[in-house]
Motif scaffolding. Structure first.
Motif, PDB file in Angstrom:
ATOM      1  N   LYS A   1       0.879  -1.177   0.000  1.00  0.00           N
ATOM      2  CA  LYS A   1       0.000   0.000   0.000  1.00  0.00           C
ATOM      3  C   LYS A   1       0.906   1.213   0.000  1.00  0.00           C
ATOM      4  O   LYS A   1       1.974   1.173   0.604  1.00  0.00           O
TER       5      LYS A   1
ATOM      6  N   LEU B   1       2.028   4.981   1.058  1.00  0.00           N
ATOM      7  CA  LEU B   1       1.825   5.928   2.146  1.00  0.00           C
ATOM      8  C   LEU B   1       1.393   7.276   1.603  1.00  0.00           C
ATOM      9  O   LEU B   1       0.752   8.054   2.282  1.00  0.00           O
TER      10      LEU B   1
ATOM     11  N   ALA C   1      -0.746   8.124  -0.478  1.00  0.00           N
ATOM     12  CA  ALA C   1      -2.166   8.366  -0.732  1.00  0.00           C
ATOM     13  C   ALA C   1      -2.730   9.333   0.302  1.00  0.00           C
ATOM     14  O   ALA C   1      -3.461  10.257  -0.035  1.00  0.00           O
ATOM     15  N   ASN C   2      -2.411   9.121   1.563  1.00  0.00           N
ATOM     16  CA  ASN C   2      -2.934   9.995   2.599  1.00  0.00           C
ATOM     17  C   ASN C   2      -1.852  10.746   3.353  1.00  0.00           C
ATOM     18  O   ASN C   2      -2.136  11.646   4.123  1.00  0.00           O
ATOM     19  N   TYR C   3      -0.624  10.327   3.151  1.00  0.00           N
ATOM     20  CA  TYR C   3       0.458  11.000   3.838  1.00  0.00           C
ATOM     21  C   TYR C   3       1.495  11.361   2.796  1.00  0.00           C
ATOM     22  O   TYR C   3       1.160  11.591   1.638  1.00  0.00           O
ATOM     23  N   CYS C   4       2.733  11.453   3.175  1.00  0.00           N
ATOM     24  CA  CYS C   4       3.736  11.815   2.183  1.00  0.00           C
ATOM     25  C   CYS C   4       4.841  10.771   2.207  1.00  0.00           C
ATOM     26  O   CYS C   4       4.800   9.826   2.965  1.00  0.00           O
TER      27      CYS C   4
ATOM     28  N   VAL D   1       8.048   8.951   3.090  1.00  0.00           N
ATOM     29  CA  VAL D   1       8.841   8.882   4.310  1.00  0.00           C
ATOM     30  C   VAL D   1      10.212   8.340   3.921  1.00  0.00           C
ATOM     31  O   VAL D   1      10.310   7.436   3.097  1.00  0.00           O
TER      32      VAL D   1
ATOM     33  N   ALA E   1       3.776   0.621   2.690  1.00  0.00           N
ATOM     34  CA  ALA E   1       3.386  -0.013   3.935  1.00  0.00           C
ATOM     35  C   ALA E   1       2.536  -1.219   3.591  1.00  0.00           C
ATOM     36  O   ALA E   1       2.070  -1.356   2.462  1.00  0.00           O
TER      37      ALA E   1
ATOM     38  N   ILE F   1      -4.147   3.020   4.573  1.00  0.00           N
ATOM     39  CA  ILE F   1      -3.126   3.458   5.515  1.00  0.00           C
ATOM     40  C   ILE F   1      -3.404   4.926   5.836  1.00  0.00           C
ATOM     41  O   ILE F   1      -3.418   5.775   4.950  1.00  0.00           O
TER      42      ILE F   1
ATOM     43  N   PRO G   1      -2.645   8.317   8.250  1.00  0.00           N
ATOM     44  CA  PRO G   1      -1.754   8.945   9.225  1.00  0.00           C
ATOM     45  C   PRO G   1      -2.543   9.477  10.421  1.00  0.00           C
ATOM     46  O   PRO G   1      -3.689   9.890  10.283  1.00  0.00           O
TER      47      PRO G   1
ATOM     48  N   ARG H   1      -8.171  13.383   1.177  1.00  0.00           N
ATOM     49  CA  ARG H   1      -7.184  12.708   1.995  1.00  0.00           C
ATOM     50  C   ARG H   1      -7.854  12.249   3.290  1.00  0.00           C
ATOM     51  O   ARG H   1      -8.665  12.979   3.859  1.00  0.00           O
ATOM     52  N   VAL H   2      -7.524  11.060   3.710  1.00  0.00           N
ATOM     53  CA  VAL H   2      -8.078  10.554   4.963  1.00  0.00           C
ATOM     54  C   VAL H   2      -7.002  10.688   6.036  1.00  0.00           C
ATOM     55  O   VAL H   2      -5.866  10.295   5.820  1.00  0.00           O
TER      56      VAL H   2
ATOM     57  N   LEU I   1       1.900  17.020   5.827  1.00  0.00           N
ATOM     58  CA  LEU I   1       1.342  15.762   5.322  1.00  0.00           C
ATOM     59  C   LEU I   1       1.722  15.555   3.870  1.00  0.00           C
ATOM     60  O   LEU I   1       1.307  14.607   3.240  1.00  0.00           O
ATOM     61  N   GLY I   2       2.489  16.463   3.327  1.00  0.00           N
ATOM     62  CA  GLY I   2       2.846  16.338   1.920  1.00  0.00           C
ATOM     63  C   GLY I   2       1.753  16.885   1.046  1.00  0.00           C
ATOM     64  O   GLY I   2       0.745  17.382   1.532  1.00  0.00           O
ATOM     65  N   GLN I   3       2.002  16.798  -0.255  1.00  0.00           N
ATOM     66  CA  GLN I   3       1.027  17.308  -1.207  1.00  0.00           C
ATOM     67  C   GLN I   3      -0.265  16.539  -1.083  1.00  0.00           C
ATOM     68  O   GLN I   3      -0.248  15.336  -0.912  1.00  0.00           O
TER      69      GLN I   3
ATOM     70  N   PRO J   1      -3.484  14.668  -2.435  1.00  0.00           N
ATOM     71  CA  PRO J   1      -3.586  13.862  -3.640  1.00  0.00           C
ATOM     72  C   PRO J   1      -4.196  14.645  -4.796  1.00  0.00           C
ATOM     73  O   PRO J   1      -3.877  14.412  -5.951  1.00  0.00           O
TER      74      PRO J   1
END
Lengths: 714, 173
Positions: free
Chosen positions: A676, A678, A680-683, A685, A691, B72, B74, B103-104, B165-167, B169
């Motif tokens: 999966k 990361l 998609a919802n985070y940045c 790492v 993950a 996944i 955060p 974003r979730v 959290l970065g860009q 999506p």
């Protein structure tokens, strides 16, 4: 569908290409839809560059596909559209309403041409000469000749209509016939409509279309019926709805007023004799015999051919059903639905694992039945998971198989000798990625053939073998999928690229590094080819490639050596891929290593540990080689909470030809994990490529061995 | 934070700038002694706190990632982000799963109170702060039964890049 191509100009179409026709038709349809939407939405006064580029790309994609599959007429027309669109996007011409009109008509004509090819090419070819000359004169900055317009609207209809007629054609022994059905005179002419419903309900019956535009004349309505059933059967069936004495069936006469009085009359009458093209058309007898012979001998031949086996029976099966039936054999489902399914199954697996764990504490003698049920559940869940996963994963060979034929044609056209090699065909890739990577790869392969590989004489003069080689290789690397297009042609010329860039007004100082120079070719409109051909050279290819790949979250790397060839590496993240992995434990945390990068592992104490420049530079000696040691505990700042570190285990990993040893606490096991991302919802790492979800529902990070290795270099 | 409530009551600050005019529902939650509200429409679900998988080299308020039915996600601890005194994890600690601009993410809070419907005149503009208090993401202060609700624009907080959290999506294109 395949056999009906026998009478088309491309009768020699390669066996392996026919299976992709459907994909092409779907893609082309989507592109044309988009083209139309964009054209309709365009604001002539302040046309946006982005919109013009998008329109151009739509036409370009259709052209590319059409050329690949040998649909010359489609490619020709799109080529003309492209010339006009190219001038528009370069602002050499200003868009006018007339241009939009002609482009829209061209879009319609393309649809008709595609429909004709989809129906097997039996319908009369669309005459697009007028349209093409209109496009040409517009591209030359002149107004479109007025004559171009009225000719067109009739064409799509006239061509479109025979295609449904092709649909019911089934078993070759029982050929479809075109009939005219007269119903009436009826008191309520609407009654006749119920007959149409019959054809909708009974799938195999055939097609049913009203003639005379659905209007009754003196209470009598006429319908065109194409069916394989006998007259008696039909009448019996119809008599449920309409009294038998009001029904009459007769063969459909040539030129029977199907489009009577319609503006497109001359063309549609031409279409009529072709109606039952399974009887009269020259290709039909061939079609029947091939299809019937397909069963035994072809299957035997397929057996000999080994790998081709699954393809051939499929083809013979595809020969019978029409385009409509081909649609039914595959199902286009949105990726979200599949993803949802995958997630649900994942949840199910976790729940099942939890149940299994809880039930293991129970007395097996007492809960024997439940234990058996749970064992079944476990097996079924696993099977279910595997099947669901397999929906999304397809091997790269599906993409690679498209290229040999394309390259052969291309090489022949360019008078070059090219050998095509593929590696890693069985690398599995997510379906979504496969669909999106195909176009960029096509561009890259075409580019390699057109610009990379030299003419045979030139190659000999340079001391290379006459035949150039284009290699397509796919592999999983460092948590990504890397697809490489490599050729042994002339490579990129630094000089040429820099000159061209300056000519285009791009700031390109001499001090640029090689890789920066190579990446110049991704600038929009950049092409080093001297002549614009319909193969490549418009400079649209590479910026589309780059854009598509970046859109997928991937990167493109170019390596080139002038005179020896170049390689374009497309690196894609694993949004969803199954990976063989090894899980390792550090303190109380679990990390996942891609098994493909693991070389060996051993207990640290057995080996000689040494330091270079103090404790920072630890090395270990493995098989007469000194490898740097990376302490994952430090890299990932794993808290020990005062607990003592157990004796470590070293895992030797390899990436990009470099080896190093990772220090971990323990090896937990090997398993297949679903990757999966990361991002998609985070940045992103550091040192983590993704993950995965462990059996107990926890998340574990997948190490990016590639970046760990790179880190150790610096 | 003491001056927050007093300035909210000041009648001079009744100019309602940037405050939604219609009635809106807010989920109120507690962070330490303060009570916050976020647009209920951004809330996907509320879960108990479970220890996430820790990640290295990330800001301290990013507690890690959890598995939310295959996604996944955060986890951000707003108590640490907003520099509140203590961040304890106990039985009442909950995670609000938000769905913001595609974003979730989950935010850790000290407890969820209720859903409150506020109309425009119940929302006072935020007072001016010194630079020491980071108030960019505060849209206003709501008053419910004498309690003060700090209304935050979670969308802005998430998309501002302040949470690292970065860009998002959506902005990748």
């Amino acid at each position: 569908m395949a056999d009906t191509h026998l009478d088309s100009p491309k009768a020699d179409a390669g066996i392996d290409l026919t299976q992709f026709y459907q994909v092409f038709f779907e893609e082309a349809g989507e592109n044309l839809d988009r083209l139309e939407q964009l054209l309709l939405a365009i604001d002539l006064v302040t046309a946006d560059d982005e919109v013009l580029n998008s329109i151009f790309r739509c036409a370009h994609s259709v052209k590319g596909g059409a050329a690949t599959f040998g649909f010359g007429d489609v490619a020709q027309l799109t080529h003309q559209m492209e010339t006009l669109l190219d001038k528009l996007r370069r602002h050499e011409l200003e868009p006018t309403a007339a241009m939009v009109d002609v482009l829209l008509q061209a879009g319609d004509a393309l649809r008709a041409q595609l429909l004709r090819h989809q129906g097997g090419g039996a319908a009369p070819a669309c005459d697009t000469e007028d349209l093409q000359s209109a496009l040409r004169s517009l591209a030359d900055g002149q107004p479109a000749p007025a004559s171009a317009r009225p000719a067109q609207p009739a064409t799509p209809q006239a061509v479109a209509s025979p295609v449904p007629a092709a649909a019911p054609a089934r078993a070759p022994g029982n050929e479809a016939r075109g009939l005219e059905l007269r119903v009436g005179p009826l008191e309520q002419p609407e009654q006749a409509e119920s007959l149409a419903d019959l054809f909708k309900e009974i799938a195999d019956l055939g097609s049913f279309e009203p003639l005379d535009g659905g209007q009754d004349a003196d209470g009598v309505r006429r319908f065109k019926v194409v069916t394989t059933s006998s007259d008696a059967d039909l009448l019996e069936l119809f008599s449920f709805h309409v009294a038998p004495d009001k029904l009459s069936l007769m063969p459909l006469g040539p030129g029977y007023g199907f489009h009577e009085g319609a503006p497109g009359a001359p063309e549609s009458t031409e279409a009529e004799p072709e109606f039952g093209f399974f009887e009269g058309a020259p290709g039909a007898p061939g079609a029947a015999s091939v299809a019937s012979a397909a069963s035994a001998p072809v299957a035997a031949a397929a057996g000999e051919a080994g790998g081709v086996a699954p393809v051939t029976p499929q083809r013979s099966a595809a020969a019978k059903p029409s385009a409509a039936a081909a649609d039914a054999s595959t199902l286009r489902v949105s990726v979200e639905k599949v993803d949802q399914l995958i997630n649900l199954v994942g949840e199910l697996v976790i729940t099942q694992a939890m149940l299994a764990q809880t039930s293991s504490k129970l007395d097996a003698a007492v809960f024997q039945q439940m234990a058996a049920g749970l064992a079944d559940l476990q097996r079924n869940t696993r099977d279910l998971q595997e099947s669901v996963m397999s929906i999304r994963m397809i091997p790269m060979s599906v993409v690679f198989n498209r290229f040999p034929r394309m390259l052969r044609d291309l090489a022949a056209k360019l008078a070059k000798k090219v050998e095509f090699v593929t590696q890693g065909d069985s690398t599995e890739l997510d379906k979504g990625l496969v669909e999106k990577i195909t176009d960029p790869l096509t561009h890259l392969v075409r580019n390699s053939c057109d610009h990379g590989i030299e003419l045979p004489a030139e190659r000999l003069a340079r001391g290379k073998s006459e035949t150039g080689t284009i290699t397509l290789a796919a592999s999983h690397q460092g948590g990504s999928i890397v697809i490489e297009v490599r050729d042994d042609g002339k490579g990129l010329s630094r000089r040429k690229l820099l000159d061209k860039a300056r000519e285009k007004g791009i700031d390109a100082p001499e001090t640029l590094s090689d890789s920066e120079v190579w990446s110049l070719i991704f600038a929009p409109g950049f092409s080093t080819a001297e002549v614009v051909t319909d193969v490549s050279g418009r400079g649209v290819g590479m910026d589309v490639v780059k854009r598509n790949i970046t859109g997928l979250g991937g990167t493109v790397e170019i390596e080139s050596c002038e005179g020896f060839g170049m390689s374009v590496k497309v690196r894609l993240p694993l949004t969803l891929a199954i990976m063989d992995s090894m899980s390792v434990g550090i303190a109380r945390e679990t990390y996942i290593l891609p098994l493909s990068s693991v070389v060996q592992s051993f207990s640290q104490s057995e080996q000689q540990m040494m330091t270079i420049g103090g404790s920072q530079g630890q090395v270990v000696r493995v098989r007469d080689e000194y490898l740097p040691v990376i302490d994952l505990e430090q890299v990932f700042e794993v808290p020990r909470n005062g607990a003592l570190a157990p004796p470590s285990i070293l895992v030797v990993v390899e990436s990009g030809g470099m080896r190093m040893a990772l220090r971990v606490d323990e090896l937990l096991g090997q398993q297949q994990v679903v990757v999966k991302n990361l991002e998609a919802n985070y940045c992103k790492v550091d040192f983590v490529s993704g993950a995965t979800i462990l059996g107990d529902g926890r998340v574990a990070l997948i190490l990016d061995v590639d970046s760990l290795v790179r880190r150790s270099r610096h | 934070m003491q001056d927050t409530s007093s300035s909210a009551l000041r009648p001079a600050s009744r100019t309602e700038v940037g405050v939604p005019t219609s009635r809106q529902e807010y989920l109120s939650f507690k962070l330490g002694a303060e009570e916050y509200g976020i647009d209920i429409l951004k809330v996907q679900e509320i879960r108990g706190y479970e220890p996430p998988t820790r990640m290295a080299n990330v800001p301290d308020y990013i507690k890690g990632v959890v598995n939310l039915r295959g996604t996944i996600v955060p986890i951000v601890d707003l108590r640490i982000k907003f520099r509140l005194d203590a961040a304890e994890y106990n039985d009442f600690t909950v995670v609000i799963i938000l769905n913001v601009s595609g974003r979730v993410l989950g935010v850790v809070v000290d407890g969820v109170s209720d859903v409150t419907s506020l109309c425009a005149d119940q929302i006072k503009p935020k007072p001016q702060f010194s630079a020491a208090v980071d108030a960019d993401h505060i849209v206003g202060l709501g008053t419910v039964d004498g309690r003060m609700l700090i209304l935050i624009d979670i969308e802005r907080l998430v998309s501002s890049g302040e949470l690292a959290l970065g860009q998002s999506p959506g902005s990748l294109q």
